[in-house]
Structures are given as structure tokens and as C-alpha cells.
Design a protein around this motif. Structure first.
Motif, PDB file in Angstrom:
ATOM      1  N   LEU A 305       0.827  -1.236   0.020  1.00 40.58           N
ATOM      2  CA  LEU A 305       0.043  -0.036  -0.029  1.00 40.58           C
ATOM      3  C   LEU A 305       0.865   1.413  -0.117  1.00 40.58           C
ATOM      4  CD1 LEU A 305      -3.069   1.038   0.190  1.00 40.58           C
ATOM      5  CD2 LEU A 305      -2.821   1.002   2.687  1.00 40.58           C
ATOM      6  N   GLU A 306       1.723   1.230   0.837  1.00 37.01           N
ATOM      7  CA  GLU A 306       2.774   2.546   0.874  1.00 37.01           C
ATOM      8  C   GLU A 306       3.643   2.590  -0.453  1.00 37.01           C
ATOM      9  OE1 GLU A 306       2.444   4.638   3.034  1.00 37.01           O
ATOM     10  OE2 GLU A 306       0.993   3.522   4.057  1.00 37.01           O
ATOM     11  N   LEU A 307       4.074   1.562  -0.988  1.00 37.94           N
ATOM     12  CA  LEU A 307       4.896   1.521  -2.359  1.00 37.94           C
ATOM     13  C   LEU A 307       3.886   2.195  -3.384  1.00 37.94           C
ATOM     14  CD1 LEU A 307       7.225   0.982  -4.001  1.00 37.94           C
ATOM     15  CD2 LEU A 307       6.352  -1.357  -4.393  1.00 37.94           C
ATOM     16  N   GLY A 308       2.599   1.742  -3.376  1.00 36.34           N
ATOM     17  CA  GLY A 308       1.878   2.074  -4.416  1.00 36.34           C
ATOM     18  C   GLY A 308       1.558   3.589  -4.593  1.00 36.34           C
ATOM     19  N   LYS A 309       1.331   3.928  -3.281  1.00 36.16           N
ATOM     20  CA  LYS A 309       0.857   5.348  -3.001  1.00 36.16           C
ATOM     21  C   LYS A 309       1.795   6.413  -3.241  1.00 36.16           C
ATOM     22  CE  LYS A 309      -0.547   5.036   1.448  1.00 36.16           C
ATOM     23  NZ  LYS A 309      -1.096   5.435   2.580  1.00 36.16           N
ATOM     24  N   GLY A 310       3.352   5.733  -2.850  1.00 33.12           N
ATOM     25  CA  GLY A 310       4.547   6.499  -3.342  1.00 33.12           C
ATOM     26  C   GLY A 310       4.453   6.706  -4.604  1.00 33.12           C
ATOM     27  N   VAL A 311       4.438   5.528  -5.476  1.00 31.24           N
ATOM     28  CA  VAL A 311       4.738   5.578  -6.843  1.00 31.24           C
ATOM     29  C   VAL A 311       3.413   6.648  -7.591  1.00 31.24           C
ATOM     30  CG1 VAL A 311       4.472   4.314  -9.150  1.00 31.24           C
ATOM     31  CG2 VAL A 311       5.826   3.534  -7.139  1.00 31.24           C
ATOM     32  N   LEU A 312       2.139   6.516  -7.140  1.00 32.70           N
ATOM     33  CA  LEU A 312       1.298   7.639  -7.629  1.00 32.70           C
ATOM     34  C   LEU A 312       1.741   9.121  -7.402  1.00 32.70           C
ATOM     35  CD1 LEU A 312      -1.803   5.451  -6.612  1.00 32.70           C
ATOM     36  CD2 LEU A 312      -1.132   5.642  -8.893  1.00 32.70           C
ATOM     37  N   LEU A 313       2.294   9.233  -6.334  1.00 32.05           N
ATOM     38  CA  LEU A 313       2.606  10.453  -5.923  1.00 32.05           C
ATOM     39  C   LEU A 313       3.735  10.704  -6.790  1.00 32.05           C
ATOM     40  CD1 LEU A 313       2.735  13.176  -4.213  1.00 32.05           C
ATOM     41  CD2 LEU A 313       4.116  11.669  -2.412  1.00 32.05           C
ATOM     42  N   ALA A 314       4.636  10.106  -6.999  1.00 27.06           N
ATOM     43  CA  ALA A 314       5.750  10.334  -7.772  1.00 27.06           C
ATOM     44  C   ALA A 314       5.609  10.645  -9.263  1.00 27.06           C
ATOM     45  CB  ALA A 314       6.900   9.307  -7.743  1.00 27.06           C
ATOM     46  N   LEU A 315       4.303   9.951  -9.863  1.00 27.01           N
ATOM     47  CA  LEU A 315       3.887  10.220 -11.048  1.00 27.01           C
ATOM     48  C   LEU A 315       3.118  11.331 -11.329  1.00 27.01           C
ATOM     49  CD1 LEU A 315       2.892   6.553 -12.191  1.00 27.01           C
ATOM     50  CD2 LEU A 315       4.772   7.592 -13.265  1.00 27.01           C
ATOM     51  N   HIS A 316       2.369  11.763 -10.152  1.00 27.15           N
ATOM     52  CA  HIS A 316       1.491  13.012 -10.242  1.00 27.15           C
ATOM     53  C   HIS A 316       2.662  14.011 -10.263  1.00 27.15           C
ATOM     54  CE1 HIS A 316      -1.462  15.745  -9.323  1.00 27.15           C
ATOM     55  NE2 HIS A 316      -1.174  16.151  -8.424  1.00 27.15           N
ATOM     56  N   LEU A 317       3.683  14.079  -9.530  1.00 23.08           N
ATOM     57  CA  LEU A 317       4.488  15.282  -9.359  1.00 23.08           C
ATOM     58  C   LEU A 317       5.297  15.173 -10.651  1.00 23.08           C
ATOM     59  CD1 LEU A 317       5.896  14.830  -5.655  1.00 23.08           C
ATOM     60  CD2 LEU A 317       4.330  16.459  -6.584  1.00 23.08           C
ATOM     61  N   GLY A 318       5.528  14.118 -11.371  1.00 22.07           N
ATOM     62  CA  GLY A 318       6.253  14.146 -12.642  1.00 22.07           C
ATOM     63  C   GLY A 318       5.452  14.743 -13.805  1.00 22.07           C
ATOM     64  N   ARG A 319       4.074  14.333 -13.618  1.00 22.97           N
ATOM     65  CA  ARG A 319       3.266  15.026 -14.626  1.00 22.97           C
ATOM     66  C   ARG A 319       2.983  16.560 -14.492  1.00 22.97           C
ATOM     67  NH1 ARG A 319       3.635  10.905 -18.105  1.00 22.97           N
ATOM     68  NH2 ARG A 319       2.776   8.995 -17.411  1.00 22.97           N
ATOM     69  N   ILE A 320       3.028  16.952 -13.282  1.00 27.15           N
ATOM     70  CA  ILE A 320       2.996  18.420 -13.024  1.00 27.15           C
ATOM     71  C   ILE A 320       4.286  18.993 -13.393  1.00 27.15           C
ATOM     72  CG2 ILE A 320       3.106  20.260 -11.179  1.00 27.15           C
ATOM     73  CD1 ILE A 320       1.335  18.391  -9.519  1.00 27.15           C
ATOM     74  N   LYS A 321       5.454  18.569 -13.470  1.00 23.31           N
ATOM     75  CA  LYS A 321       6.862  19.065 -13.549  1.00 23.31           C
ATOM     76  C   LYS A 321       6.792  19.189 -15.198  1.00 23.31           C
ATOM     77  CE  LYS A 321      11.876  18.655 -12.625  1.00 23.31           C
ATOM     78  NZ  LYS A 321      12.292  18.888 -13.979  1.00 23.31           N
ATOM     79  N   ASP A 322       6.278  18.190 -15.685  1.00 24.02           N
ATOM     80  CA  ASP A 322       6.298  18.054 -17.354  1.00 24.02           C
ATOM     81  C   ASP A 322       5.323  19.261 -17.839  1.00 24.02           C
ATOM     82  OD1 ASP A 322       8.225  16.200 -17.913  1.00 24.02           O
ATOM     83  OD2 ASP A 322       7.003  14.732 -17.504  1.00 24.02           O
ATOM     84  N   ARG A 323       4.140  19.341 -17.188  1.00 28.75           N
ATOM     85  CA  ARG A 323       3.260  20.501 -17.787  1.00 28.75           C
ATOM     86  C   ARG A 323       3.445  21.762 -17.262  1.00 28.75           C
ATOM     87  NH1 ARG A 323      -1.030  17.997 -15.275  1.00 28.75           N
ATOM     88  NH2 ARG A 323      -1.028  19.476 -13.677  1.00 28.75           N
ATOM     89  N   ASP A 324       3.805  21.972 -16.001  1.00 29.78           N
ATOM     90  CA  ASP A 324       3.587  23.205 -15.671  1.00 29.78           C
ATOM     91  C   ASP A 324       4.723  23.615 -14.732  1.00 29.78           C
ATOM     92  OD1 ASP A 324       0.879  23.881 -16.411  1.00 29.78           O
ATOM     93  OD2 ASP A 324       0.272  22.734 -14.895  1.00 29.78           O
ATOM     94  N   GLY A 325       5.541  22.793 -14.614  1.00 25.59           N
ATOM     95  CA  GLY A 325       6.476  22.880 -13.280  1.00 25.59           C
ATOM     96  C   GLY A 325       6.306  22.864 -12.022  1.00 25.59           C
ATOM     97  N   VAL A 326       7.259  21.848 -11.242  1.00 24.34           N
ATOM     98  CA  VAL A 326       6.684  21.678  -9.969  1.00 24.34           C
ATOM     99  C   VAL A 326       7.351  22.538  -9.032  1.00 24.34           C
ATOM    100  CG1 VAL A 326       8.682  20.185  -9.765  1.00 24.34           C
ATOM    101  CG2 VAL A 326       6.722  19.511  -8.376  1.00 24.34           C
ATOM    102  N   ARG A 327       6.720  22.846  -8.013  1.00 25.75           N
ATOM    103  CA  ARG A 327       7.355  23.758  -6.796  1.00 25.75           C
ATOM    104  C   ARG A 327       8.053  23.164  -5.899  1.00 25.75           C
ATOM    105  NH1 ARG A 327       1.821  25.108  -6.809  1.00 25.75           N
ATOM    106  NH2 ARG A 327       1.575  24.402  -4.691  1.00 25.75           N
TER     107      ARG A 327
END
Length: 399
Positions: A305-327
Motif C-alpha cells: 500500500l505504501e509503495l503504491g501510494k508513493g509511486v502514484l505521488l511520484a507520477l503525479h509530481l512528474g506530470r506536473i513537472k512536465d506540464r507546468d513545472g513543479v514547486r
């Protein structure tokens, strides 16, 4: 009178932890291909030598060219021989590298996100042309000197000094905990000047430059860590990074590297969990597999559960970085959570391996040792907590 036969519990076909989250469905085909390519390289080229490199505290310098031939060095940067991939693709490559060992991801991260990024973002065109193609190919190795013996979390207080002497600069100071330092060809050094903090490109064969390898490490053993000493190093004016002014410049480089950690730490967690699931399926305790016990399954389920949540968070931040730039505070969320949970997973996995878990035959304790360093470098957990706290309240509580 009728009798009933005892219930027979048949084992269903097990699946891998991240398959529960259908992670592959969230990836583009080229992202899956990059991850698969790096995973194969790690499994066939690096993993067979891992125990020996970790035990002997070495990382062969020749690996730089192999990383370069795969396009891993500066892969998220455009031009100058770099692959120009997305942030998500870079993150997935970091995950696969750290599934082998944190030392591999550290090498690629320092080369691409610190050394190369500092030149790509803040260097002159001449500096970019001279260094980036060589660094991308692995023909040259770079390092990044910001941290000092007395200044880690507070880099604004750094004591390394650059003073003018005619048109030249003279650098004096000491940098500590520098990955790749002892076999680097070029060092990005941040120093105090009369104009504030500035960055300089220092060839490591410069007179007065010394790199001392740090030995007797309990963590990141398959990685070169060094102390850099600058004693009257004379540099021409052209050595200064013309666009790198103030503390925000090196901190932006650190944010690039921290992003790779957000993904990378999960590779160590995934490998620990995969190793442990395989082990508990074959280890018999009281005449049945260890994995068939409820307490074991509770641990495996919670870690998944913790591994999967971490990967989902990483992918979300990666998509933000690719789209708008991550803070920066968003990267703090990712590094704080994912490294903390990865370390917890590696430690828990070690307990399920019993005595076997303290040997280099199995990966979790090696990963846990490495993650102890990842937890504190490029921003300690305390600093990331305060970064998040400042975003939430508007108050900086660092002092």
C-alpha cells in the motif's frame, strides 16, 4: 451421518505489488520502454556485481560510459547530446537504477541533475559546448560542490571564498560529502564572492585542487564520496557560470536532483518487497510457507500500500513537472514521503528474511543502509517538513 472433507485452500497465482495499482496503464509506451531498458541493464550488467561492489566500497569509473551509451546522463536535458526526455521518463529511469542500488541512481543524478544541469541552466554557450556533450556520453565525469563540513542544511553560510586577482579568480575552501568527487573531471563549485554566491567550473586537475575519498562508510558503499579541498585554485574569468547568481541557483539544481530521488527511493522499496515476497514463498516455518501466515500477509499488504501510494505521488509530481513545472515544496512532499516510506519498507522486509536478511545475498538491508543516506542528503527530513510547513502557514521556521 455424513462427514465433510476439510477445506482445501488452493494457492492462486500471485501478482507483483505494483500490478495491484495498474501502474503500467498510467504510463506512455515510450515511458514503459525506457523503464524496461534500464531494468534489463540493471539486472544483466549491474546486479551480478552488486554484492562485490558494495562489500569492497567501489564503483567502477568505466560505468560512466555505459550509462552514457544508454542515454541516462542528463537524459531530461535538451540538446548538447542529451536525450531530452520527459521528467517522468527520467524519474522511471531513476527508479529502476535504485532498484539495483542507490549508488547507481546517485551517480546518474549527480552527473545529470547537478553537474550537467548547473552548466545547462547557468553556463555560457562556450561552457555548454565544451562540457555537456562529454558529460552526456560519460567521457567526462562531473561533481557538484555546495555542502561544506559545517554547512549542510544552511548553505547560505558556506565559507568557500572566491576573490578576484586581476582578471582571475582565486578559490579557497572545503566541500564535503561530494558524490563522484574523486574521479570527476569537472566540479561545479559554489563560493562566496563580493557579489554574493556564485558558481564556478573547476577542472579537477587544477593546481591546488584535491579530492580525498571518504572511507569506512556504512551506507552508499557502491558510490564514491569525497572531500574537496581548494587551496588557492586559480581560475580564469571564463570559469564563472555567468547566469548562476545567489543561493537560488544551486538550490534549483538540488530541486532537480531531489525529483529523481522521489522516484528513485521507490526502486529500493520495490526491490526489497519483491525479494521478500519471493523469499517468504519458499521459506517454510512450521511446515508451511512463511507467506501463508496472516502476520506475514499483513506486513506485505501494508508495505505494498505504501509503495503504491508513493509511486502514484511520484507520477503525479512528474506530470506536473512536465506540464507546468513543479514547486520546491511539492518536491519536498515527494522526497519526505517516499524516502521515509521506502526506508520503512526496507527495514520491515529485513525482519521477514530473518537471519538471511543480514547477508548481501538479499537486498533489503543493503537498501536500508543506503536509504539512511538518502534520507538526509539533498535536504533532511526536517528541512522538508519545514518547507511544507512554510507553504501551509506562510511562516518560515528554519531559524
Amino acid at each position: 451421518m455424513t462427514t465433510t472433507s476439510p477445506t482445501v485452500h488452493r494457492r492462486t497465482e500471485p501478482i507483483r505489488p505494483l500490478d495491484l495499482f495498474d501502474i503500467d496503464r498510467l504510463l506512455e509506451s515510450d515511458e514503459r520502454d525506457i523503464a524496461a531498458t534500464v531494468r534489463k541493464f540493471v539486472d544483466t550488467r549491474l546486479r551480478p556485481n552488486l554484492a562485490d561492489w558494495f562489500e569492497s566500497a567501489t564503483l567502477p569509473k568505466k560505468l560512466a560510459k555505459e550509462f552514457g551509451s544508454l542515454g541516462l546522463l542528463g537524459m531530461h536535458l535538451p540538446g548538447y547530446g542529451c536525450a531530452g526526455t520527459t521528467a517522468v521518463s527520467y524519474g522511471l529511469a531513476c527508479l529502476e537504477l535504485e532498484a539495483g542500488d542507490s549508488g547507481f541512481r546517485s551517480f546518474v543524478s549527480v552527473q545529470g541533475s547537478l553537474s550537467m544541469f548547473s552548466i545547462h541552466r547557468y553556463g555560457s554557450e562556450e561552457q555548454k559546448q565544451e562540457w555537456l556533450p562529454r558529460l552526456a556520453a560519460g567521457d567526462a565525469i562531473g561533481c557538484f560542490g555546495l555542502t561544506e563540513p559545517d554547512f549542510g542544511s544552511n548553505p547560505a553560510g558556506l565559507r568557500t571564498r572566491a576573490r578576484r586577482d586581476g582578471t582571475d579568480w582565486i578559490l579557497d575552501g572545503t566541500k564535503m560529502w561530494i558524490t563522484n568527487g574523486s574521479f570527476a573531471d569537472i566540479a561545479t563549485i559554489w563560493a562566496q564572492t563580493d557579489e554574493g554566491i556564485r558558481g564556478f567550473l573547476v577542472p579537477t586537475d587544477s593546481k591546488g585542487f584535491t579530492a580525498n575519498t571518504i572511507h569506512k562508510k556504512l551506507s552508499l558503499r557502491a558510490s564514491v564520496t569525497s572531500e574537496l579541498v581548494l587551496d588557492g585554485v586559480r581560475l580564469p574569468a571564463s570559469a564563472m557560470l555567468p547566469e548562476g547568481r545567489g543561493l537560488s541557483a544551486p538550490l534549483s539544481c538540488l530541486n532537480e536532483a531531489r525529483f529523481g530521488i522521489v522516484f528513485g527511493a521507490l526502486g529500493a522499496a520495490r526491490d526489497s518487497l519483491d525479494t521478500t515476497i519471493a523469499y517468504t514463498a519458499t521459506r517454510e516455518v512450521f511446515d508451511k510457507p512463511l507467506s501463508s501466515y496472516q502476520l506475514t500477509q499483513e506486513k506485505l499488504a501494508n508495505m505494498t500500500l505504501e509503495l503504491g501510494k508513493g509511486v502514484l505521488l511520484a507520477l503525479h509530481l512528474g506530470r506536473i513537472k512536465d506540464r507546468d513545472g513543479v514547486r520546491p515544496e511539492q518536491i519536498s512532499l515527494g522526497k519526505l514521503n517516499n524516502v521515509r516510506e521506502a526506508l520503512s519498507i526496507a527495514r520491515e522486509c529485513r525482519t521477514l528474511l530473518g537471519g538471511s536478511g543480514i547477508t548481501l545475498e538479499y537486498s533489503p538491508l543493503r537498501h536500508a543502509n543506503n536509504l539512511e543516506s538518502v534520507l538526509t542528503y539533498e535536504g533532511t527530513s526536517e528541512m522538508h517538513l519545514l518547507s511544507i510547513g512554510q507553504a501551509l502557514t506562510g511562516y518560515g521556521a528554519f531559524r
